[in-house]
Enzyme design. Structure first.
Site, PDB file in Angstrom:
ATOM      1  CB  ILE A 680      -0.939   0.036   1.221  1.00 20.70           C
ATOM      2  CG1 ILE A 680      -0.114   0.001   2.503  1.00 20.70           C
ATOM      3  CG2 ILE A 680      -1.932  -1.128   1.164  1.00 20.70           C
ATOM      4  CD1 ILE A 680      -0.959   0.156   3.769  1.00 20.70           C
ATOM      5  N   GLY A 681       2.135   1.110   0.050  1.00 13.37           N
ATOM      6  CA  GLY A 681       2.988   2.298   0.063  1.00 13.37           C
ATOM      7  C   GLY A 681       4.445   1.911  -0.129  1.00 13.37           C
ATOM      8  CB  SER A 685      15.022   2.073   3.576  1.00 11.52           C
ATOM      9  OG  SER A 685      14.139   2.282   4.657  1.00 11.52           O
ATOM     10  CB  VAL A 688       3.851   0.562   3.835  1.00  8.40           C
ATOM     11  CG1 VAL A 688       2.796   0.355   4.919  1.00  8.40           C
ATOM     12  CG2 VAL A 688       4.939   1.508   4.316  1.00  8.40           C
ATOM     13  CE  LYS A 703       8.913   2.314   6.480  1.00 11.19           C
ATOM     14  NZ  LYS A 703       8.987   3.732   6.828  1.00 11.19           N
ATOM     15  CG  ASP A 793       4.367  15.275  10.946  1.00 12.45           C
ATOM     16  OD1 ASP A 793       3.952  16.360  10.500  1.00 12.45           O
ATOM     17  OD2 ASP A 793       4.584  14.285  10.236  1.00 12.45           O
TER      18      ASP A 793
END
Length: 954
Positions: A680-681, A685, A688, A703, A793
């Site tokens: 999905i991502g 490095s 996901v 991940k 964040d």
């Protein structure tokens, strides 16, 4: 003679005028009589002129009567004259029968005859040339036949005159006077001729000139005589006669054989006055050194000229030497620098309002940013800060930015007791804040009272904010990239400073609101977790010095004095914890020392953080650079760390990280535990994926990272430790981690609903729904802050929802790219639209930066996007720094309680900004609705997203 001196016969006057260039004429004093010599011829004049040129002319006077070796001395004509010793004071020379004798080769003193008073033969006037020299006296000489002498030494100083001194006339045989002693003696022709006659008759060998010279050299006649009163000006006698006498040396000049008559005339002619000597410049007077050599004869008129060339040569040589030292035009040429490197220095010209020395990249950014020249003139420093911040954030890899998020994000529990240990004070992670979870994560040393050494931005203030999260790494598919590329400001945590005692920690963090009592009770970390965090933080700190973006000093959860709660993993991590703590302490000490010496960069300080006292025996812990709370080690461990202040070689970091990961990771292969991997991502490095756990069929997010490609391995450890210690209903939970075949697999809770970004983009939310989201977010922040972690964040991209409407915080580094919904903002790397002004301007900050971000997220839920989103990233930073609290488009449509909530959340001054604890008690929380009301919004957002993807696919 009527006041004028007739020295020369008419025949000789013309020849002598050019030889004697310094003749002077003096008026005879009324009382003075004159002595003259009448017979004189041209030959004697020539001899006299030549003898005057001799530098040793002064030695001939005494040598004349004694040097019988010379033929000229043998021929003398003596005329006995009876001169009583008590003769009248005034007697003309013409009245006396003076013998004329050729006593020397030349007795010349080319001086005019000056009248002098006649005085008794036993009294003489000291010549000016010898007046400054000590004089000697000789016993009285027989009156009529005595040779007149004066024991005086020549002196170059002729400016002073003395009264006549009593000078006894002595025999040359008895008192061998030196050549210099005869200088300036008054000329007594009668006495001289008488003495010569006596010498001739006696035929006694007279001492040679050599003996005389030796005598004058060996026996110094310079005895100081009592200074007599000044003489009358007229009674000054020149030493010309004596000099002329001394200048003749029979053995060296053939002209010494001239007739007696001629020599006698010459002698009498040169018994001139002494006044001429006074008028001679010192340079023209022969010195002793000159009198010792007769070979180099010079005329009186050209004496100076002979010296000048030599002097000029010496001067020119000396001047040349000095010029070579001081600044001769003949300097060696210095070559131009080779391979010069020009370091750009940005300045600001207040007169023109322009920046000077800006790099081309910065000039382009400014021109494209839309920042007007007027704005630049009004806030030049802010522009520089913003440019620097923007450059840092955009240049850092996204992955680094993600992983550095929680670096050093812990604050000390100010309520915890001071550390009693002697080891360097290290703030412990997970320490409760005296101000509660809402208080900034600033570590106590970071507080204004305790400047952080080596902290980023430390140049501005003691605890400069750690770098903003470096680059938005492969954040979740969402806009995680919006995270400022600049490393997240390092938590205020300062590098552990052994000198700072826990008690000295500031009572409150800068910008930290006072928490209600007990509201933010410190949450102790479990020993195993803390130990793991210590390891990870140490590793992270070593590598995050320059680019770690600390999430804020993570408040260190106070280690309770009571024994730590045993954990199943404690045994597994205990050994590692001790080793890691020691290593971290060593690094912290080394960094602190280097920082004090100005060697560490500000970034290095980001990593260091003092740990709060854990217990009475709290062991100073190194600041967990990663922000993960650290377990206090036994006191023994702390001293050991302090004993070894040096960092381990950086080269060993990779090995240490791998060893640390093996200790904290579970054994096994995740591919055997999970199935159905769906990507999905993608991160820098690794990728996901989603997967289902075998057996329970639970959906999880995984991940996968290749450690070889991971630039910040220590940050990985930090993230794992933070998530392990941050188990909370409002935080995406960490499930497990595996290290397999050089790849790290991190398993986390998966939120199917996606991010809040999709909800606010495709839906309009009510104030009740906004209040519910804010409440859940504040609870998660309160927990993180209590652990000493600053998220740094907070934004809609990092707020994940479940299909049921549950809300959880994510993006601890590993979840950055889980949500593909974030792919829209992935390109906006490092655009900190949600960042607080203190972070953008690189000032110190604390936990309250998360509160500002929460307020911006509230505006995002109102308007569908954060303020300045349509502006360029650089201008957005500029507006955040200069405008402060953003303007809400339709503020009047909001309820007063909501506006008040935003007012306290968006205070520019962090000290006045509310804390998480404060906002949880705000009246706006009364408007919260059930989370289930968010479920429809989540489903609607998912459907809209699917349709959008379908359109793009077509």
């Amino acid at each position: 003679m009527d006041g004028q001196l007739s020295l020369l016969s008419p025949t000789s006057s013309s020849s002598t005028s050019h030889s004697r260039k310094r003749l002077t004429k003096k008026q005879r004093p009324p009382s003075a009589n004159h002595r003259t010599s009448s017979s004189f011829n041209v030959e004697s004049l020539r001899i006299d002129a030549q003898s005057l040129d001799s530098k040793r002319s002064a030695s001939s006077l005494r040598q004349g009567p004694n040097c019988n070796q010379s033929p000229s001395l043998a021929r003398t004509v003596s005329v006995p004259v009876s001169v009583p010793s008590n003769a009248p004071a005034h007697t003309k020379a013409s009245d006396l029968s003076l013998p004329r004798s050729h006593t020397t080769r030349s007795q010349s003193a080319n001086r005019p005859y000056n009248p002098t008073q006649t005085i008794p033969t036993n009294r003489f006037i000291l010549s000016p040339a010898s007046s400054s020299q000590p004089q000697t006296q000789s016993p009285p000489y027989p009156s009529a036949v005595a040779s007149t002498t004066v024991t005086s030494s020549r002196n170059k100083d002729t400016s002073k005159q003395y009264d006549p001194l009593d000078s006894c006339i002595g025999s040359f045989d008895q008192n061998k006077l030196s050549t210099d002693e005869l200088i300036g003696a008054p000329f007594d022709g009668n006495a001289i001729l008488s003495r010569i006659e006596a010498t001739k008759l006696s035929a006694a060998p007279a001492p040679t000139s050599t003996t005389t010279i030796a005598h004058s050299n060996n026996i110094s006649p310079r005895r100081v005589a009592p200074p007599p009163p000044p003489p009358p000006p007229a009674l000054s006698r020149s030493n010309t006669d004596s000099k002329a006498a001394r200048s003749s040396k029979p053995s060296k000049s053939p002209k010494s054989t001239i007739s007696n008559k001629t020599m006698g005339a010459s002698s009498f002619r040169h018994s001139a006055s002494f006044s001429s000597a006074e008028q001679l410049p010192p340079s023209e007077k022969p010195s002793k050194s000159e009198s010792s050599s007769s070979s180099n004869k010079r005329h009186s008129g050209d004496g100076k000229e002979s010296r000048v060339p030599g002097m000029l040569r010496k001067k020119s040589g000396f001047s040349g030497f000095m010029n070579s030292l001081v600044g001769s035009p003949k300097k060696p040429l210095i070559s131009a620098p080779e391979n010069p490197v020009h370091v750009t220095h940005v300045g600001y010209d207040s007169n023109t309002g322009q920046f000077t020395g800006l790099p081309k990249e910065w000039q382009r950014l400014i021109s494209e940013s839309g920042i007007t020249e007027k704005d630049r003139r009004e806030h030049p420093q802010i522009l520089v800060d913003v440019l620097t911040f923007y450059k840092e954030t955009t240049e850092k890899p996204q992955e680094d930015q993600q992983l550095e998020k929680f670096h050093d994000a812990r604050a000390t529990d100010f309520r915890s007791p001071p550390v009693t240990g002697t080891a360097p004070l290290v703030l412990q992670t997970g320490v409760g804040y005296a101000h509660g979870p809402m208080s900034p994560m600033i570590s106590p040393p970071a507080s204004p009272r305790f400047p952080q050494v080596g902290h980023e931005g430390s140049f501005e203030n003691p605890r400069a904010p750690p770098p903003v999260p470096k680059g938005p790494g492969p954040l979740p598919a969402k806009d995680i990239n919006l995270i400022p590329s600049r490393p997240a400001p390092k938590p205020p945590a300062i590098s552990t400073r052994p000198l700072v005692p826990p008690a000295s920690l500031p009572a409150k963090d800068s910008g930290i609101g006072m928490p209600p009592p007990g509201d933010e009770a410190p949450m102790p970390y479990l020993p195993p977790k803390d130990n793991v965090q210590h390891m990870y933080q140490e590793e992270h700190r070593n590598r995050s010095r320059s680019n770690s973006r600390t999430n804020g000093a993570a408040p260190f959860s106070p280690v309770q004095a009571s024994p730590l709660h045993p954990i199943a993993t404690a045994n597994q991590t205990a050994a590692y914890q001790q080793q890691l703590l020691q290593h971290q302490q060593e690094q912290a000490m080394a960094q602190a020392q280097a920082a004090m010496s100005g060697q560490l960069s500000r970034a290095a300080s980001k990593r260091q953080q003092p740990t709060p006292p854990t217990s009475q025996h709290q062991h100073p812990r190194q600041p967990d650079i990663n922000g993960a709370p650290r377990m206090p080690q036994t006191q023994g461990a702390a001293p050991q760390a302090s004993a070894r202040p040096r960092h381990r070689p950086r080269q060993s970091n990779a090995i240490d990280v791998v060893a640390s990961l093996k200790r904290i990771c579970s054994d096994g292969d995740p591919r055997e535990i999970y199935r159905g991997f769906t990507k999905i991502g993608q991160g820098a490095s690794g990728g996901v994926y989603t997967g289902h756990e075998r057996g329970s069929n639970r959906l999880v997010a995984i991940k996968q990272m290749n450690l070889e490609q991971q630039p910040k391995k220590d940050l990985i450890i930090n993230e794992i430790l933070v998530m392990k210690e941050s188990s909370h209903p409002n935080i995406v939970n960490f499930i497990d981690s595996y290290l397999c075949a050089g790849e790290l697999w991190v398993v986390m809770e998966y939120m199917e609903g996606g991010s809040l970004t999709d909800v606010v983009t495709f839906n309009i939310m009510t104030e009740g729904q906004i209040a519910s989201v804010c409440r859940e977010t504040l609870r998660g922040l309160q927990h993180l802050h209590s652990k000493g972690v600053i998220h740094r964040d907070i934004k809609s991209d990092n707020i994940l929802l479940s299909m049921e409407g549950n809300i959880k915080l994510t993006d601890f580094g590993f979840c950055a790219t889980i949500n593909e919904a974030q792919s829209k903002r992935t390109t906006m790397v490092g655009t900190p639209y949600w960042m607080a002004p203190e972070v953008v301007t690189r000032k110190e900050y604390g936990r309250k930066v998360d509160i500002w971000s929460l307020g911006i997220m509230a505006i995002e839920m109102i308007e569908g996007e954060p303020p300045y989103l349509t502006e360029s990233p650089l201008r957005a930073l500029w507006l955040i720094a200069t405008n402060g609290t953003p303007h809400i488009k339709d503020e009047q449509s909001l309820s007063p309680v909501f506006r008040d909530f935003l007012y306290f959340a968006l205070k520019v001054d962090p000290e006045k900004r509310a804390s998480a604890h404060d906002l949880l008690r705000h009246d706006f929380m009364n408007k919260c609705v059930d989370l289930s009301t968010l479920a429809p919004l989540v489903r609607a957002a998912r459907e809209a997203r699917a349709q959008e993807k379908a359109r793009k696919g077509q």
